[in-house]
Motif scaffolding. Structure first.
Motif, mmCIF file in Angstrom:
data_model
loop_
_atom_site.group_PDB
_atom_site.id
_atom_site.type_symbol
_atom_site.label_atom_id
_atom_site.label_comp_id
_atom_site.label_asym_id
_atom_site.label_seq_id
_atom_site.Cartn_x
_atom_site.Cartn_y
_atom_site.Cartn_z
ATOM 1 N N SER A 137 0.828 -1.201 0.000
ATOM 2 C CA SER A 137 0.000 0.000 0.000
ATOM 3 C C SER A 137 0.870 1.262 0.000
ATOM 4 C CB SER A 137 -0.904 0.006 1.231
ATOM 5 O OG SER A 137 -0.194 0.495 2.361
ATOM 6 N N ARG A 188 -8.464 -1.859 5.870
ATOM 7 C CA ARG A 188 -8.587 -1.611 4.434
ATOM 8 C C ARG A 188 -9.797 -2.298 3.804
ATOM 9 N NH1 ARG A 188 -3.635 -2.566 0.975
ATOM 10 N NH2 ARG A 188 -4.729 -1.097 -0.371
ATOM 11 N N GLY A 189 -10.661 -2.872 4.623
ATOM 12 C CA GLY A 189 -11.852 -3.506 4.073
ATOM 13 C C GLY A 189 -11.574 -4.939 3.681
ATOM 14 N N ASP A 191 -13.323 -7.664 2.994
ATOM 15 C CA ASP A 191 -14.026 -8.320 1.896
ATOM 16 C C ASP A 191 -13.437 -7.942 0.547
ATOM 17 O OD1 ASP A 191 -15.642 -9.521 3.746
ATOM 18 O OD2 ASP A 191 -17.320 -8.126 3.488
ATOM 19 N N LYS A 192 -13.095 -6.669 0.386
ATOM 20 C CA LYS A 192 -12.529 -6.206 -0.879
ATOM 21 C C LYS A 192 -11.165 -6.851 -1.137
ATOM 22 C CE LYS A 192 -13.221 -1.944 -1.823
ATOM 23 N NZ LYS A 192 -13.147 -0.452 -1.835
ATOM 24 N N LEU A 193 -10.368 -6.964 -0.097
ATOM 25 C CA LEU A 193 -9.058 -7.578 -0.260
ATOM 26 C C LEU A 193 -9.169 -9.082 -0.520
ATOM 27 C CD1 LEU A 193 -6.972 -5.743 2.481
ATOM 28 C CD2 LEU A 193 -6.760 -5.525 0.013
ATOM 29 N N ALA A 195 -11.472 -10.523 -2.081
ATOM 30 C CA ALA A 195 -11.937 -10.711 -3.454
ATOM 31 C C ALA A 195 -10.777 -10.772 -4.438
ATOM 32 C CB ALA A 195 -12.889 -9.582 -3.837
ATOM 33 N N ASP A 196 -9.621 -10.278 -4.019
ATOM 34 C CA ASP A 196 -8.428 -10.279 -4.873
ATOM 35 C C ASP A 196 -7.632 -11.573 -4.730
ATOM 36 O OD1 ASP A 196 -6.685 -8.974 -6.709
ATOM 37 O OD2 ASP A 196 -5.308 -8.517 -5.064
ATOM 38 N N SER A 234 -2.988 -14.872 -5.510
ATOM 39 C CA SER A 234 -3.250 -13.431 -5.640
ATOM 40 C C SER A 234 -2.135 -12.712 -6.385
ATOM 41 C CB SER A 234 -3.428 -12.801 -4.257
ATOM 42 O OG SER A 234 -2.257 -12.953 -3.469
#
Length: 237
Positions: A137, A188-189, A191-193, A195-196, A234
């Motif tokens: 990040s 950083r959320g 669920d979003k991470l 998904a990657d 990933s």
């Protein structure tokens, strides 16, 4: 005739991957000692942010292991955000580099010299990160850079000392369910991470520990210099 035990030093052994590595090495043929900053639960106390800490740890580990270390596993690491506009940006950069890379380099140097002086084979396993290749990040330049340095150092050691039967491996986990990763995922959320990650979940410490154990005890010499990814696809190279 009893088999000679393999003596192993593991840094960052109080929790997460390091603790799982020590637990995976619990067998009749292995004696492992671990390090942590505070030295709880029988671990050797060593604060890598302090000058001389790595060499002091090495000496204490040698004392506990009857003067012989066969395998070094560098797992200790710092993962703290360092915003670009922070007033203490350079201080944070240097602290992360000192703990993640310089202390590991010092221990690698001591290990190589130890193996050479004994004219015996030895192994080094460095726990790096997916960030070494993919980056991280905007707040973690320092972390990614330190882990990339660790990978480059591992490859250099492997190439330089294979002739001495000194083997070196790097393991590059993606997100692993440790205290550090849990905090990061939450910030950083998650669920979003997730998904990657094609696998749909982060790694468990025991998974990374099983790779480290294999490198420490069973990996064939021809594997030296290998960088082993464990990130749920990933990031694939």
């Amino acid at each position: 005739m009893s088999k000679i035990k393999t003596h192993i030093l593991v840094t960052g052994a109080s929790r997460g991957i390091g603790k799982a590595i020590v637990e995976s090495l619990d067998s009749d043929n292995v004696t492992a000692v671990g390090q942590s900053t505070t030295g709880e639960n029988g671990l050797i106390a060593s604060d890598f942010s302090k000058d001389g800490a790595a060499s002091q740890l090495w000496d204490q580990a040698l004392e506990r292991l009857d003067g012989r270390i066969d395998v070094l596993i560098n797992n200790a690491g710092l993962f703290e955000p360092n915003p670009l506009a922070a007033d203490d940006w350079l201080e944070s950069w240097n602290r992360t580099m000192t703990i993640n890379l310089t202390a590991s380099a010092e221990l690698c140097r001591l290990a190589v010299l130890h193996f050479q002086s004994r004219h015996e084979p030895g192994r080094i396993i460095n726990i790096a990160s997916r960030a070494a290749y993919r980056g991280d990040s905007p707040d973690h330049w320092h972390y990614a850079a330190s882990k990339a340095g660790m990978v480059a150092m591992t490859k250099t050691i492997a190439r330089a000392y294979a002739k001495d039967e000194i083997l070196a491996f790097a393991i590059c986990p993606g997100f692993t369910m440790t205290g550090m990763a849990e905090d990061y995922l939450a910030s950083r959320g998650g669920d979003k991470l997730l998904a990657d990650i094609p696998l749909g979940r982060v790694a468990q410490p025991e998974e990374i520990a099983s790779i480290a154990r294999y490198c420490a005890l069973d990996a064939p010499p021809s594997m030296t210099g290998a960088v082993l990814d464990a990130n749920g696809a990933s990031f694939v190279r």
